[in-house]
Scaffold this active site. Structure first.
Site, PDB file in Angstrom:
ATOM      1  N   GLY A  28      15.018  -1.916  -4.836  1.00  7.12           N
ATOM      2  CA  GLY A  28      15.418  -3.041  -3.989  1.00  7.12           C
ATOM      3  C   GLY A  28      16.365  -3.934  -4.756  1.00  7.12           C
ATOM      4  O   GLY A  28      16.598  -3.740  -5.953  1.00  7.12           O
ATOM      5  N   LEU A  29      16.905  -4.899  -4.064  1.00  7.09           N
ATOM      6  CA  LEU A  29      17.848  -5.831  -4.677  1.00  7.09           C
ATOM      7  C   LEU A  29      17.199  -6.627  -5.799  1.00  7.09           C
ATOM      8  O   LEU A  29      15.967  -6.789  -5.834  1.00  7.09           O
ATOM      9  CB  LEU A  29      18.371  -6.809  -3.622  1.00  7.09           C
ATOM     10  CG  LEU A  29      19.281  -6.246  -2.537  1.00  7.09           C
ATOM     11  CD1 LEU A  29      19.527  -7.306  -1.458  1.00  7.09           C
ATOM     12  CD2 LEU A  29      20.593  -5.761  -3.129  1.00  7.09           C
ATOM     13  N   SER A  30      18.028  -7.161  -6.676  1.00  5.63           N
ATOM     14  CA  SER A  30      17.544  -8.084  -7.696  1.00  5.63           C
ATOM     15  C   SER A  30      16.910  -9.281  -6.991  1.00  5.63           C
ATOM     16  O   SER A  30      17.483  -9.828  -6.050  1.00  5.63           O
ATOM     17  CB  SER A  30      18.733  -8.546  -8.551  1.00  5.63           C
ATOM     18  OG  SER A  30      18.310  -9.470  -9.518  1.00  5.63           O
ATOM     19  N   GLY A  31      15.710  -9.646  -7.398  1.00  3.67           N
ATOM     20  CA  GLY A  31      15.015 -10.780  -6.792  1.00  3.67           C
ATOM     21  C   GLY A  31      14.176 -10.429  -5.572  1.00  3.67           C
ATOM     22  O   GLY A  31      13.544 -11.309  -4.983  1.00  3.67           O
ATOM     23  N   ALA A  32      14.146  -9.152  -5.198  1.00  7.05           N
ATOM     24  CA  ALA A  32      13.369  -8.756  -4.015  1.00  7.05           C
ATOM     25  C   ALA A  32      11.863  -8.814  -4.274  1.00  7.05           C
ATOM     26  O   ALA A  32      11.081  -8.984  -3.343  1.00  7.05           O
ATOM     27  CB  ALA A  32      13.765  -7.355  -3.558  1.00  7.05           C
ATOM     28  N   GLY A  33      11.438  -8.652  -5.541  1.00  6.63           N
ATOM     29  CA  GLY A  33      10.019  -8.705  -5.868  1.00  6.63           C
ATOM     30  C   GLY A  33       9.468  -7.440  -6.503  1.00  6.63           C
ATOM     31  O   GLY A  33       8.256  -7.272  -6.606  1.00  6.63           O
ATOM     32  N   SER A  90      18.071   0.618  -8.843  1.00 10.76           N
ATOM     33  CA  SER A  90      18.484   1.969  -8.442  1.00 10.76           C
ATOM     34  C   SER A  90      19.188   1.955  -7.082  1.00 10.76           C
ATOM     35  O   SER A  90      18.646   2.422  -6.095  1.00 10.76           O
ATOM     36  CB  SER A  90      17.298   2.937  -8.458  1.00 10.76           C
ATOM     37  OG  SER A  90      16.146   2.416  -7.867  1.00 10.76           O
TER      38      SER A  90
END
Length: 193
Positions: free
Chosen positions: A24-29, A98
């Protein structure tokens, strides 16, 4: 010295290795869910390894940049380590952006015992959570080829689990992953007495 119960010993002897790949995106958790799942697994007597994208880049893939080729090499190296651990009965939790679907699918094919977890949160939510200030730097042009800003993120088409971290609690996300691992036979199902 840690003592384990006979039940925990049996679980460890019967366990199957698996790679649980959080993308997932940076900061998604991703890291937050990974750490909470790690604790729950350890409390239940499972042994595991964590491969966090930031730590891996410091120790295993140092020197790689952020071109598509370097990112693919990074994921292949993480995947190789996962393959070795998984085939030896280890639960591996991977937390890595990724961003490219094709390389994630390639790694899945090589590992076999693979559970993809799409940690999904809208870009604006990820930017609001950005404790490192990376999105701000990317928006200012200080970081080039930043995933989600000027480099694509290709979400999984059929992940085994999707955690919507903007809509569910950490506990709900962890439980979704846990239940899927039970359902797929990687964790022993709790038996009511």
């Amino acid at each position: 010295m840690t003592t384990i119960t006979l039940e925990q010993f049996k679980i460890n002897m019967e366990k199957r290795g698996v790679t649980v790949w959080f993308t997932g995106l940076s900061g998604a958790g991703k890291t937050t869910i990974t750490r909470a799942l790690e604790q729950k697994l350890r409390d239940a007597g499972y042994s595991l390894e964590i491969l966090d994208g930031d730590i891996v880049r410091t120790n295993l893939t140092k020197g790689l940049g952020f071109s598509k080729e370097d990112r693919d090499t990074n994921i292949r190296r993480i995947g190789f380590v996962c393959q070795l651990l998984t085939r030896n009965g280890v639960i591996v939790l991977v937390s890595a952006i990724s961003p490219y679907r094709e390389i994630r699918d390639e790694v899945r094919g090589k590992i076999g015992d693979f559970v993809e977890v799409f940690v999904n949160a809208p870009l604006n939510v990820c930017e609001d959570r950005d404790v490192k200030g990376l999105y701000k730097k990317a928006r200012a042009g200080e970081i080039k080829a930043f995933t989600g800003i000027d480099d694509p993120y290709e979400p999984p088409l059929n992940p085994e689990v999707e955690c919507r971290t903007d809509l569910e609690t950490l506990e709900e996300s962890v439980n979704k992953v846990w239940q899927k691992l039970e359902e797929m036979g990687y964790l022993a199902k709790a038996v009511a007495v």
